[in-house]
Design a protein around this motif. Sequence first.
Motif, PDB file in Angstrom:
ATOM      1  N   ASP A  20       2.405   7.892   1.596  1.00  0.00           N
ATOM      2  CA  ASP A  20       3.028   6.574   1.496  1.00  0.00           C
ATOM      3  C   ASP A  20       3.983   6.607   0.308  1.00  0.00           C
ATOM      4  OD1 ASP A  20       3.760   3.956   1.076  1.00  0.00           O
ATOM      5  OD2 ASP A  20       1.728   3.231   0.677  1.00  0.00           O
ATOM      6  N   ALA A  25      -0.883   3.131  -0.682  1.00  0.00           N
ATOM      7  CA  ALA A  25      -1.933   3.612   0.206  1.00  0.00           C
ATOM      8  C   ALA A  25      -1.772   5.120   0.401  1.00  0.00           C
ATOM      9  CB  ALA A  25      -1.855   2.876   1.546  1.00  0.00           C
ATOM     10  N   GLN A  51       7.865   3.831   4.678  1.00  0.00           N
ATOM     11  CA  GLN A  51       7.267   2.524   4.485  1.00  0.00           C
ATOM     12  C   GLN A  51       7.434   2.073   3.048  1.00  0.00           C
ATOM     13  OE1 GLN A  51       2.890   2.100   4.501  1.00  0.00           O
ATOM     14  NE2 GLN A  51       2.744   4.339   4.518  1.00  0.00           N
ATOM     15  N   THR A  53       6.022  -1.687   0.443  1.00  0.00           N
ATOM     16  CA  THR A  53       4.953  -2.684   0.348  1.00  0.00           C
ATOM     17  C   THR A  53       5.054  -3.746   1.432  1.00  0.00           C
ATOM     18  OG1 THR A  53       6.179  -4.121  -1.182  1.00  0.00           O
ATOM     19  CG2 THR A  53       4.836  -2.367  -2.153  1.00  0.00           C
ATOM     20  N   THR A 119      -1.506  -0.338   9.609  1.00  0.00           N
ATOM     21  CA  THR A 119      -1.155  -0.496   8.211  1.00  0.00           C
ATOM     22  C   THR A 119      -1.697  -1.824   7.688  1.00  0.00           C
ATOM     23  OG1 THR A 119       0.911  -1.686   8.628  1.00  0.00           O
ATOM     24  CG2 THR A 119       0.994   0.734   8.660  1.00  0.00           C
ATOM     25  N   GLY A 120      -1.625  -1.999   6.370  1.00  0.00           N
ATOM     26  CA  GLY A 120      -2.047  -3.260   5.791  1.00  0.00           C
ATOM     27  C   GLY A 120      -1.227  -4.431   6.293  1.00  0.00           C
ATOM     28  N   ALA A 121       0.015  -4.154   6.717  1.00  0.00           N
ATOM     29  CA  ALA A 121       0.879  -5.204   7.250  1.00  0.00           C
ATOM     30  C   ALA A 121       0.684  -5.404   8.754  1.00  0.00           C
ATOM     31  CB  ALA A 121       2.339  -4.876   6.961  1.00  0.00           C
ATOM     32  N   ASP A 210      -2.207 -10.460  -0.728  1.00  0.00           N
ATOM     33  CA  ASP A 210      -2.391  -9.359   0.223  1.00  0.00           C
ATOM     34  C   ASP A 210      -2.254  -8.046  -0.530  1.00  0.00           C
ATOM     35  OD1 ASP A 210      -2.647 -11.005   2.512  1.00  0.00           O
ATOM     36  OD2 ASP A 210      -0.474 -11.298   2.536  1.00  0.00           O
ATOM     37  N   TYR A 211      -3.051  -7.064  -0.124  1.00  0.00           N
ATOM     38  CA  TYR A 211      -3.126  -5.816  -0.868  1.00  0.00           C
ATOM     39  C   TYR A 211      -2.840  -4.631   0.042  1.00  0.00           C
ATOM     40  CZ  TYR A 211      -5.388  -9.032  -4.033  1.00  0.00           C
ATOM     41  OH  TYR A 211      -5.651 -10.101  -4.831  1.00  0.00           O
ATOM     42  N   HIS A 212      -2.233  -3.620  -0.531  1.00  0.00           N
ATOM     43  CA  HIS A 212      -1.799  -2.429   0.192  1.00  0.00           C
ATOM     44  C   HIS A 212      -2.597  -1.232  -0.306  1.00  0.00           C
ATOM     45  CE1 HIS A 212       0.868   0.090   2.475  1.00  0.00           C
ATOM     46  NE2 HIS A 212       1.418   0.656   1.417  1.00  0.00           N
ATOM     47  N   GLN A 257       3.205  -6.760  -0.416  1.00  0.00           N
ATOM     48  CA  GLN A 257       1.795  -6.603  -0.762  1.00  0.00           C
ATOM     49  C   GLN A 257       1.624  -6.047  -2.176  1.00  0.00           C
ATOM     50  OE1 GLN A 257       0.601  -4.174   2.669  1.00  0.00           O
ATOM     51  NE2 GLN A 257      -0.637  -5.894   3.360  1.00  0.00           N
ATOM     52  N   THR A 259      -0.326  -3.818  -5.140  1.00  0.00           N
ATOM     53  CA  THR A 259      -0.847  -2.457  -5.211  1.00  0.00           C
ATOM     54  C   THR A 259      -2.098  -2.430  -6.084  1.00  0.00           C
ATOM     55  OG1 THR A 259       1.344  -1.482  -4.927  1.00  0.00           O
ATOM     56  CG2 THR A 259      -0.353  -0.092  -5.931  1.00  0.00           C
TER      57      THR A 259
END
Length: 268
Positions: A20, A25, A51, A53, A119-121, A210-212, A257, A259
Amino acid sequence: MSMTEKSSDRPLVLCFGGHDPSGGAGILADAEAVQAAGAFPLTVITALTEQNTCGLVHLHPQPPAQIAAHCRCLLRDSQPQAVKIGLIGSAESAHTLAQVLDADALAGVPVVLDTVLATGAGQAVADAALRAAICERLLPRCTLVTPNLPEARALTGAQAAEDCAERLLAAGAPWVLITGTHDATAAVTNRLFGAQGEREAWDWPRLPGDYHGSGCTLASAIAAWLAYELPLIEAVAAAQSYTWATLEQAVRTGRCQLTPNRLSTPIR
């Protein structure tokens, strides 16, 4: 740990994951969490990603033969005390990883599988073939699998966490940790299920934002504690405490997001 100690005095954790570029991530997150626990990361990249955040633009799985060659090279030289698997990239790579886990050098070594399906998104990074390969080839070779609830549902077709866990255990996973980060609840409840009927649950205050990379952080920290031969339930508990602290102290490195602050977070 003193400055005079050699890295070989620290347990080694072999990490498989995607790269990443944002550092939130993937393999960079794995390496940071492992080092924060005092272990030493060995890394094999399974996929390159475009990618940041805000989300994934493109996924570039690496050739399975290349992944296997990297593993053979590392295992000729180093003896891991734990393995962590994150983003895999393709069904073919999952089959390759299953073969790698059968190597004599990894016999009896604990394996933590973070089933990265999106993904987190929210962008998908696993198709039906990869999901099937995870269930059929990797689950029986793992010590612990750590899906969030949407991933557990996608892998099993069940809805309730308990039903998802039962199907993952039936597929061969000795331990299943289903995280509650995606639930619409005031607290995040993480549930651990063992093949011998063990049940544990932890509640954590839900943090704003929100977290990545939280899943990568958690699974890698667990692998590091297992490399130190901590009992599994204790390793899971310690890694959750560490991960929650990294999120509480998260930093903004981009527009979207947050970190996790892995290297500045005290180990509890």
